[in-house]
Design an enzyme around this catalytic site. Structure first.
Site, PDB file in Angstrom:
ATOM      1  N   ASN A   1       1.567 -64.626  27.069  1.00  0.00           N
ATOM      2  CA  ASN A   1       0.169 -64.807  26.696  1.00  0.00           C
ATOM      3  C   ASN A   1      -0.660 -63.674  27.290  1.00  0.00           C
ATOM      4  O   ASN A   1      -0.482 -63.317  28.453  1.00  0.00           O
ATOM      5  CB  ASN A   1      -0.295 -66.164  27.252  1.00  0.00           C
ATOM      6  CG  ASN A   1      -1.644 -66.610  26.748  1.00  0.00           C
ATOM      7  OD1 ASN A   1      -1.887 -66.624  25.551  1.00  0.00           O
ATOM      8  ND2 ASN A   1      -2.510 -67.020  27.655  1.00  0.00           N
TER       9      ASN A   1
ATOM     10  N   GLU B   1      -6.782 -69.168  23.382  1.00  0.00           N
ATOM     11  CA  GLU B   1      -7.948 -69.381  24.248  1.00  0.00           C
ATOM     12  C   GLU B   1      -9.232 -68.935  23.557  1.00  0.00           C
ATOM     13  O   GLU B   1     -10.118 -68.338  24.170  1.00  0.00           O
ATOM     14  CB  GLU B   1      -7.769 -68.627  25.572  1.00  0.00           C
ATOM     15  CG  GLU B   1      -6.488 -68.975  26.302  1.00  0.00           C
ATOM     16  CD  GLU B   1      -6.325 -68.262  27.634  1.00  0.00           C
ATOM     17  OE1 GLU B   1      -7.340 -67.786  28.186  1.00  0.00           O
ATOM     18  OE2 GLU B   1      -5.185 -68.187  28.130  1.00  0.00           O
TER      19      GLU B   1
ATOM     20  N   ASP C   1     -12.706 -68.236  22.275  1.00  0.00           N
ATOM     21  CA  ASP C   1     -14.147 -68.466  22.358  1.00  0.00           C
ATOM     22  C   ASP C   1     -14.833 -67.172  21.933  1.00  0.00           C
ATOM     23  O   ASP C   1     -14.230 -66.099  21.978  1.00  0.00           O
ATOM     24  CB  ASP C   1     -14.616 -68.948  23.741  1.00  0.00           C
ATOM     25  CG  ASP C   1     -14.138 -68.092  24.911  1.00  0.00           C
ATOM     26  OD1 ASP C   1     -13.897 -66.880  24.718  1.00  0.00           O
ATOM     27  OD2 ASP C   1     -13.996 -68.629  26.021  1.00  0.00           O
TER      28      ASP C   1
ATOM     29  N   HIS D   1     -10.543 -64.122  23.604  1.00  0.00           N
ATOM     30  CA  HIS D   1     -11.871 -64.234  24.205  1.00  0.00           C
ATOM     31  C   HIS D   1     -12.714 -63.106  23.596  1.00  0.00           C
ATOM     32  O   HIS D   1     -12.660 -61.968  24.044  1.00  0.00           O
ATOM     33  CB  HIS D   1     -11.786 -64.099  25.725  1.00  0.00           C
ATOM     34  CG  HIS D   1     -11.052 -65.224  26.386  1.00  0.00           C
ATOM     35  ND1 HIS D   1     -11.543 -66.511  26.411  1.00  0.00           N
ATOM     36  CD2 HIS D   1      -9.857 -65.260  27.024  1.00  0.00           C
ATOM     37  CE1 HIS D   1     -10.694 -67.293  27.055  1.00  0.00           C
ATOM     38  NE2 HIS D   1      -9.658 -66.553  27.431  1.00  0.00           N
TER      39      HIS D   1
ATOM     40  N   GLU E   1      -0.591 -62.435  30.986  1.00  0.00           N
ATOM     41  CA  GLU E   1      -1.303 -61.173  31.213  1.00  0.00           C
ATOM     42  C   GLU E   1      -0.476 -60.122  31.963  1.00  0.00           C
ATOM     43  O   GLU E   1      -0.873 -59.643  33.025  1.00  0.00           O
ATOM     44  CB  GLU E   1      -2.622 -61.464  31.946  1.00  0.00           C
ATOM     45  CG  GLU E   1      -3.511 -62.419  31.162  1.00  0.00           C
ATOM     46  CD  GLU E   1      -4.757 -62.848  31.933  1.00  0.00           C
ATOM     47  OE1 GLU E   1      -4.972 -62.363  33.054  1.00  0.00           O
ATOM     48  OE2 GLU E   1      -5.520 -63.676  31.393  1.00  0.00           O
TER      49      GLU E   1
END
Length: 447
Positions: free
Chosen positions: A198, A262, A264, A234, A157
């Site tokens: 990432n 990641e 979801d 996300h 990030e």
């Protein structure tokens, strides 16, 4: 990125595993997700919590996925909470579990602005001291697992939403060069591991992903070791970026791998059949985008069950973001993933109703079990759950159902007061039973 919440029958292929069965089907999919993914040369991973890698959670994590990411166990604050004092227990547990189940491990994460130990964030460091601290941390952690991990999220990030660099301990102390320095140090510590940057909200083409693209392009031109980019994904139900595949392809065209790291897809609670159907379509869209690009290494879901998701505690009123519900029953999203990977599923005559068997307590000669019958997109006015024991278990008492056992075959029917299961609802029944030797979880068929 985020903290996992601390807070199917594939028995013919994987006998004895505590897996769950969709109503009246022989199997949830024709093969585990990991086998479907491997056939396409892809990773199908999940983030996990080490302490939960037992029972049904551990069985599903081992059976369905070919890659594990420690949700929190490898973050700096976890491994070195006090300077010079290390705790590798959970990280080691996850790596050992992965190796025992023929899985990759993805290291997460080395250099980040969050979940750092207080001694680091509250310290006063010169640039030279800060750079040495970062180098030493990377060398120690990556070196500890040298040759055992497939990839590392080295830098996590680094960007703001507008594409500018995030103001962090690392950027403020070392400038933009901290990224190249971290990657170079990681390569020296383990030349075989794939090194990633990432970030989140970089799934589609936008200012933030373009900044990441330009960074990777610059690093490649400078000869800095960079093997891939991680798109965290996300996402929110109904909001998969239309440019996802295009974005994956443009990074691939730079000569790096891309991983969905990641995934979801959250919704406003409560869930219902409409939201779950949209979520399934969204999961399939993400999977399809990865499958379509050769250099998309694969997809990791950020926790596979809603009981281990960070969403409810971070986004109040939202949740149900993963492929399995809190009782480990596969949701429509699970089947969408399987279909995107080339699998097939058998429609259930009872639609979206499932029966999930679990052992709630166990002692030397007996145990207490429970079956939860849940419906989503369907409803029942009566039900019967059947299974066959494989290790001599015998039911001695049941409640909220009438259970009979003949040899190894068990059949349990609803009581007069709990035969109706509405769409979005569930009922449970329980029983005591005896066992000897072993107590594997059986496959359940719902009628």
């Amino acid at each position: 990125m985020r903290s996992l919440r601390t807070g199917l029958s594939l028995v013919s292929l994987l006998s004895g595993l505590a897996l769950l069965v969709p109503a009246a089907t022989a199997s949830a999919a024709d093969a585990p997700l990991r086998a479907l993914a491997a056939a396409k040369g892809k990773v199908m991973g999940t983030a996990v919590t080490g302490s939960k890698l037992t029972g049904t959670y551990g069985d599903l994590a081992g059976a369905q996925f070919n890659s594990l990411t420690p949700g929190n166990a490898m973050k700096w604050g976890s491994v070195e909470p006090t300077r010079g004092s290390y705790n590798w227990a959970e990280a080691d547990q996850i790596v050992n579990f992965a190796e025992a189940h023929d899985q990759q491990t993805r290291g997460h994460t080395l250099v980040w602005h969050s979940q750092n130990p207080s001694w680091l964030t509250n310290g006063t460091w010169t640039a030279a001291q800060l750079g040495q601290l970062m180098n030493d941390h990377i060398a120690l952690e990556v070196g500890r697992y040298k040759g055992r991990l497939a990839a590392w999220d080295v830098v996590n990030e680094p960007f703001n939403e507008d594409g500018t660099y995030r103001q962090t301990l690392w950027y403020n102390g070392l400038g933009t060069g901290y990224i190249a320095q971290a990657l170079t140090t990681a390569r020296a510590a383990d030349p075989a591991a794939r090194l990633y940057i990432n970030d989140y909200n970089v799934e589609g083409v936008n200012a933030k992903s373009t900044a990441l693209y330009n960074l990777v392009k610059s690093l490649k031109e400078q000869g800095v070791p960079i093997d891939g980019v991680g798109l965290q994904a996300h996402l929110i139900v109904g909001q998969v970026p239309a440019t996802l595949q295009q974005n994956i392809q443009r990074f691939a065209d730079l000569g790096v791998d891309v991983a969905i790291t990641e995934l979801d897809i959250r919704m406003t609670l409560p869930s219902d059949s409409t939201k779950l159907a949209q979520q399934a379509a969204d999961y399939k869209a993400v999977m399809n985008a990865c499958v379509a690009v050769a250099r998309c290494a694969g997809v990791t879901v950020w926790g596979f069950t809603d009981s281990d998701s960070w969403i409810p505690s971070t986004f109040p009123g939202q949740g149900a973001a993963t492929p399995y519900d809190e009782n480990y029953a596969p949701k429509p999203a699970y089947y969408a993933i399987a279909e995107a990977l080339g699998g097939t599923t058998t429609p259930s005559p009872t639609g979206g109703c499932t029966a999930a068997y679990s052992v709630t307590s166990q002692w030397d000669t007996g145990f207490t079990g429970q079956v939860r019958i849940s419906c989503s997109g369907a409803a029942l006015s009566s039900w019967k759950a059947d299974w066959t024991y494989g290790a001599g278990q015998r039911i001695t008492q049941a409640w909220n159902a009438t259970c009979t056992q003949s040899g190894t075959a068990v059949s349990c029917s609803n009581a007069a007061y709990n035969g109706t299961v509405p769409d979005g609802g569930s009922v449970t029944f329980g029983f005591n039973a005896s066992w000897s030797g072993s107590n594997p979880v059986p496959a359940v068929t719902l009628e």
